[in-house]
Scaffold this motif. Structure first.
Motif, short mmCIF file in Angstrom:
data_model
loop_
_atom_site.label_atom_id
_atom_site.label_comp_id
_atom_site.label_asym_id
_atom_site.label_seq_id
_atom_site.Cartn_x
_atom_site.Cartn_y
_atom_site.Cartn_z
N ALA A 1 70.55 23.30 108.03
CA ALA A 1 71.61 22.53 108.68
C ALA A 1 71.21 22.01 110.06
N GLN A 2 70.36 22.74 110.78
CA GLN A 2 69.99 22.31 112.13
C GLN A 2 69.00 21.16 112.15
N GLN A 3 68.40 20.83 111.01
CA GLN A 3 67.44 19.73 110.93
C GLN A 3 68.20 18.44 110.60
N ASP A 4 68.10 17.47 111.48
CA ASP A 4 68.95 16.28 111.38
C ASP A 4 68.46 15.26 110.36
N SER A 5 67.19 15.25 110.04
CA SER A 5 66.66 14.23 109.13
C SER A 5 65.70 14.88 108.14
N PHE A 6 65.44 14.13 107.06
CA PHE A 6 64.57 14.66 106.01
C PHE A 6 64.02 13.50 105.19
N THR A 7 62.74 13.55 104.93
CA THR A 7 62.11 12.60 104.02
C THR A 7 61.52 13.38 102.85
N ALA A 8 61.97 13.07 101.66
CA ALA A 8 61.48 13.78 100.48
C ALA A 8 59.98 13.57 100.33
N PRO A 9 59.25 14.61 99.96
CA PRO A 9 57.79 14.46 99.77
C PRO A 9 57.47 13.54 98.60
N ALA A 10 56.26 13.02 98.60
CA ALA A 10 55.83 12.18 97.49
C ALA A 10 55.88 12.97 96.18
N ALA A 11 56.06 12.27 95.11
CA ALA A 11 56.17 12.92 93.81
C ALA A 11 54.92 13.72 93.48
N ALA A 12 55.12 14.90 92.87
CA ALA A 12 53.99 15.69 92.37
C ALA A 12 53.52 15.13 91.03
N GLY A 13 54.46 14.50 90.31
CA GLY A 13 54.11 13.83 89.07
C GLY A 13 53.90 14.77 87.90
N PHE A 14 52.98 14.39 87.03
CA PHE A 14 52.74 15.14 85.80
C PHE A 14 51.25 15.17 85.50
N ALA A 15 50.86 16.09 84.63
CA ALA A 15 49.46 16.20 84.19
C ALA A 15 49.42 16.23 82.67
N VAL A 16 48.53 15.41 82.10
CA VAL A 16 48.30 15.39 80.66
C VAL A 16 46.88 15.86 80.41
N HIS A 17 46.75 17.02 79.78
CA HIS A 17 45.44 17.62 79.53
C HIS A 17 45.14 17.54 78.03
N VAL A 18 43.93 17.05 77.72
CA VAL A 18 43.52 16.97 76.31
C VAL A 18 42.23 17.75 76.13
N PHE A 19 42.27 18.68 75.21
CA PHE A 19 41.10 19.48 74.80
C PHE A 19 40.74 19.06 73.39
N VAL A 20 39.47 18.69 73.16
CA VAL A 20 39.06 18.27 71.82
C VAL A 20 37.96 19.18 71.30
N LYS A 21 37.97 19.37 70.00
CA LYS A 21 36.95 20.17 69.31
C LYS A 21 36.12 19.23 68.44
N ARG A 22 34.80 19.41 68.47
CA ARG A 22 33.89 18.57 67.69
C ARG A 22 33.18 19.43 66.62
N ARG A 23 32.27 18.82 65.90
CA ARG A 23 31.47 19.57 64.94
C ARG A 23 30.58 20.56 65.68
N PHE A 24 30.16 21.56 64.97
CA PHE A 24 29.26 22.60 65.49
C PHE A 24 29.92 23.38 66.64
N ASP A 25 31.24 23.40 66.64
CA ASP A 25 32.02 24.16 67.62
C ASP A 25 31.85 23.63 69.05
N HIS A 26 31.46 22.39 69.19
CA HIS A 26 31.37 21.78 70.51
C HIS A 26 32.77 21.34 70.97
N SER A 27 32.98 21.32 72.27
CA SER A 27 34.30 20.94 72.79
C SER A 27 34.16 20.25 74.13
N ASP A 28 35.13 19.43 74.45
CA ASP A 28 35.23 18.76 75.75
C ASP A 28 36.71 18.63 76.11
N GLU A 29 36.96 18.34 77.38
CA GLU A 29 38.35 18.21 77.82
C GLU A 29 38.44 17.34 79.06
N ALA A 30 39.64 16.83 79.33
CA ALA A 30 39.89 16.02 80.52
C ALA A 30 41.38 16.03 80.81
#
Length: 297
Positions: A79-108
């Motif tokens: 209550a004692q703080q007279d002004s406020f600016t909302a922080p920038a959005a944190a947003g979202f994260a989309v993570h993809v993990f893929v499996k290949r032949r011979f049990d190889h894998s990558d992700e991003a």
């Protein structure tokens, strides 16, 4: 139950979970107002510039438009703080993990600092590293994480001259939200508050001056946001000798069910010539949500 039996049960459960994943079963962590993110489709687009491109189409759902996805948290000013600016959005994260032949894998992971309203359909392209001699991906696990909801605050403010006197003062109202753009938040998403009384008692320099405040407060009109309120108070008086006396009460010092509080304003023989009183009432309805989808390309 013996350790061997517990171990066997653990193995069986793990096998069942893997079987579910291979059949494209989805899982989600649901937030307030039934908020959730849902992976609708995952498509392999092929090799592009030495990387594998995966298209993820997903959507946001909630029982109220008060819920938006991607806010940076639920902190709002005292209550004692007279002004406020909302922080920038944190947003979202989309993570993809893929499996290949011979049990190889990558992700991003793709992260975007955006607010996504409930009821949105989103398209995200994820570029996944690929070795020179690697094979095309065969299966995937997609995980989407974000924060659903946030926080809203309404405050009643009284400003006047002389001794605190509700009938002679002007009462105004102000709103804050943890979303970056206040204009997108409907009135029904905010709690309500109104100062209904204020009694000033002078200690005449021998004892502290005190101010007893009374107010009405109500939760937001949207039922699924819950009934819990967070309250903070601030009273600031200026005296004839130019000094100020201030009393602040934080959210951790007062119950959300309280509707009255006496504040101590210090001892002084100098009379009060003006005052500013604030009662701030907040709603917090932020919760982490996650959507997971697995399957074969």
């Amino acid at each position: 139950m013996s350790f061997r039996k517990l171990f066997q049960l653990g193995v069986i459960c793990a096998v069942l979970l893997c079987a579910m994943a291979s059949n494209g079963q989805s899982q989600s962590l649901q937030g307030i107002c039934q908020a959730k993110v849902k992976v609708n489709s995952v498509k392999y687009l092929g090799k592009q510039s030495g990387q594998d491109q995966v298209e993820v189409r997903w959507s946001t759902e909630a029982a109220s438009a008060c819920i938006k996805f991607g806010a940076a948290g639920t902190n709002l000013p005292p209550a004692q703080q007279d002004s406020f600016t909302a922080p920038a959005a944190a947003g979202f994260a989309v993570h993809v993990f893929v499996k290949r032949r011979f049990d190889h894998s990558d992700e991003a992971t793709v992260t975007k600092k955006e607010i996504v309203p409930a009821g949105s359909n989103v398209l995200t392209i994820v570029n996944i590293p690929r070795g020179l001699a690697e094979t095309d991906p065969q299966s995937y696990i997609v995980t989407i994480t974000t924060l659903s909801g946030g926080a809203t605050q309404k405050r009643a403010i009284i400003i006047g001259t002389g001794l605190p006197n509700l009938s002679a003062a002007t009462q105004t109202f102000q709103t804050f939200t943890s979303y970056p753009n206040l204009s997108t938040v409907a009135a029904e998403c905010f709690p309500d508050v109104q100062i209904t009384g204020g009694t000033f008692t002078s200690g005449n320099g021998a004892a502290p001056d005190s101010l007893t405040l009374n107010w009405n407060a109500a939760s937001a009109a949207v039922d699924c946001l819950g009934q819990v309120l967070f309250i903070s108070l601030s009273a600031r008086v200026r005296r004839a000798n130019g000094t100020e006396s201030v009393a602040n009460v934080g959210e951790n010092e007062i119950s959300g069910n309280a509707r009255t509080k006496t504040l101590q304003l210090g001892s002084s023989s100098s009379p009060v010539v003006s005052y500013r009183i604030v009662v701030a009432v907040s709603k917090r309805f932020g919760a982490d949500v996650k959507g997971v989808e697995s399957g074969n390309f």
